[in-house]
Design a protein around this motif. Structure first.
Motif, short mmCIF file in Angstrom:
data_model
loop_
_atom_site.label_atom_id
_atom_site.label_comp_id
_atom_site.label_asym_id
_atom_site.label_seq_id
_atom_site.Cartn_x
_atom_site.Cartn_y
_atom_site.Cartn_z
N ALA A 234 0.85 -1.19 0.00
CA ALA A 234 0.00 0.00 0.00
C ALA A 234 0.89 1.24 0.00
N LEU A 235 0.39 2.33 -0.56
CA LEU A 235 1.12 3.61 -0.57
C LEU A 235 1.22 4.18 0.83
N PRO A 236 2.27 4.88 1.15
CA PRO A 236 3.51 4.97 0.38
C PRO A 236 4.38 3.73 0.61
N TYR A 237 5.18 3.44 -0.41
CA TYR A 237 6.12 2.34 -0.28
C TYR A 237 7.43 2.73 -0.94
N GLY A 238 8.47 1.97 -0.64
CA GLY A 238 9.78 2.24 -1.22
C GLY A 238 10.31 1.01 -1.93
N THR A 239 11.17 1.26 -2.92
CA THR A 239 11.83 0.19 -3.66
C THR A 239 13.33 0.39 -3.51
N VAL A 240 14.02 -0.64 -3.06
CA VAL A 240 15.47 -0.56 -2.86
C VAL A 240 16.16 -0.41 -4.20
N THR A 241 16.99 0.64 -4.33
CA THR A 241 17.68 0.94 -5.59
C THR A 241 19.15 0.54 -5.58
N ALA A 242 19.71 0.27 -4.42
CA ALA A 242 21.13 -0.10 -4.32
C ALA A 242 21.31 -1.56 -4.72
N PRO A 243 22.17 -1.85 -5.70
CA PRO A 243 22.40 -3.23 -6.12
C PRO A 243 22.82 -4.15 -4.97
N SER A 244 23.49 -3.60 -3.97
CA SER A 244 23.91 -4.42 -2.83
C SER A 244 22.87 -4.47 -1.73
N GLY A 245 21.72 -3.80 -1.92
CA GLY A 245 20.67 -3.79 -0.90
C GLY A 245 20.88 -2.65 0.08
N SER B 267 24.01 3.27 14.16
CA SER B 267 22.98 2.50 14.84
C SER B 267 23.09 1.01 14.51
N HIS B 268 22.56 0.21 15.41
CA HIS B 268 22.56 -1.26 15.27
C HIS B 268 21.84 -1.71 14.00
N ILE B 269 22.42 -2.66 13.28
CA ILE B 269 21.80 -3.23 12.08
C ILE B 269 20.79 -4.29 12.53
N LEU B 270 19.55 -4.12 12.10
CA LEU B 270 18.49 -5.06 12.45
C LEU B 270 18.25 -6.11 11.37
N GLY B 271 18.64 -5.80 10.16
CA GLY B 271 18.40 -6.70 9.03
C GLY B 271 18.76 -5.98 7.75
N GLY B 272 18.24 -6.47 6.67
CA GLY B 272 18.53 -5.84 5.39
C GLY B 272 17.44 -6.12 4.38
N LEU B 273 17.44 -5.30 3.35
CA LEU B 273 16.50 -5.46 2.24
C LEU B 273 17.29 -5.62 0.95
N ALA B 274 16.90 -6.55 0.14
CA ALA B 274 17.61 -6.84 -1.11
C ALA B 274 17.26 -5.82 -2.19
N TYR B 275 18.10 -5.76 -3.21
CA TYR B 275 17.88 -4.92 -4.38
C TYR B 275 16.48 -5.18 -4.96
N ARG B 276 15.77 -4.12 -5.23
CA ARG B 276 14.41 -4.13 -5.78
C ARG B 276 13.35 -4.60 -4.81
N ALA B 277 13.70 -4.86 -3.56
CA ALA B 277 12.68 -5.22 -2.57
C ALA B 277 11.75 -4.02 -2.38
N GLN B 278 10.48 -4.29 -2.14
CA GLN B 278 9.52 -3.23 -1.89
C GLN B 278 9.02 -3.36 -0.46
#
Length: 115
Positions: A37-48, A59-70
């Motif tokens: 649902a809006l608003p949403y983001g799409t990961v643009t960095a090839p490395s996530g 800040s502490h890293i909690l996780g990550g999002l892959a390239y093109r993840a929404q």
């Protein structure tokens, strides 16, 4: 019951599904993938992009999002400047931040003091 060719095709399909699941990928079917649902983001960095506890690379890293993840975006703040972009997004479904430098937003993301 099934011919050799049918069994091989089924085995290849099952192997592809298992590989995608193990690698955390998605399997595309004949139907279109729905956007959050809006608003949403799409990961643009090839490395996530890393998900952080606060809007800072210190800040502490909690996780990550892959390239093109929404991912759904709740709100934004101005914080640590990353390559000329001081905006950070708070994710809608969890208490995690991502740098806007690596996420293209779709829809209007309000500032957090307005949410």
């Amino acid at each position: 019951m099934f011919g050799t060719k049918t069994r091989r095709t089924a085995a290849r399909t099952a192997g592809a599904l298992l590989t995608a699941a193990l690698l955390g990928g998605t399997v595309l079917t004949g139907t279109a993938q729905a956007h959050p649902a809006l608003p949403y983001g799409t990961v643009t960095a090839p490395s996530g992009v890393y998900e952080r506890q606060y809007p800072s690379t210190d800040s502490h890293i909690l996780g990550g999002l892959a390239y093109r993840a929404q991912v759904g975006l709740k709100c934004k703040v101005r914080a640590q400047n990353i390559d000329g972009n001081p905006v950070w997004y708070l994710l809608r479904d969890r208490q995690a931040w991502v740098a806007a430098r690596y996420v293209a937003n779709t829809g209007s993301v309000p500032y957090c003091n307005q949410v």
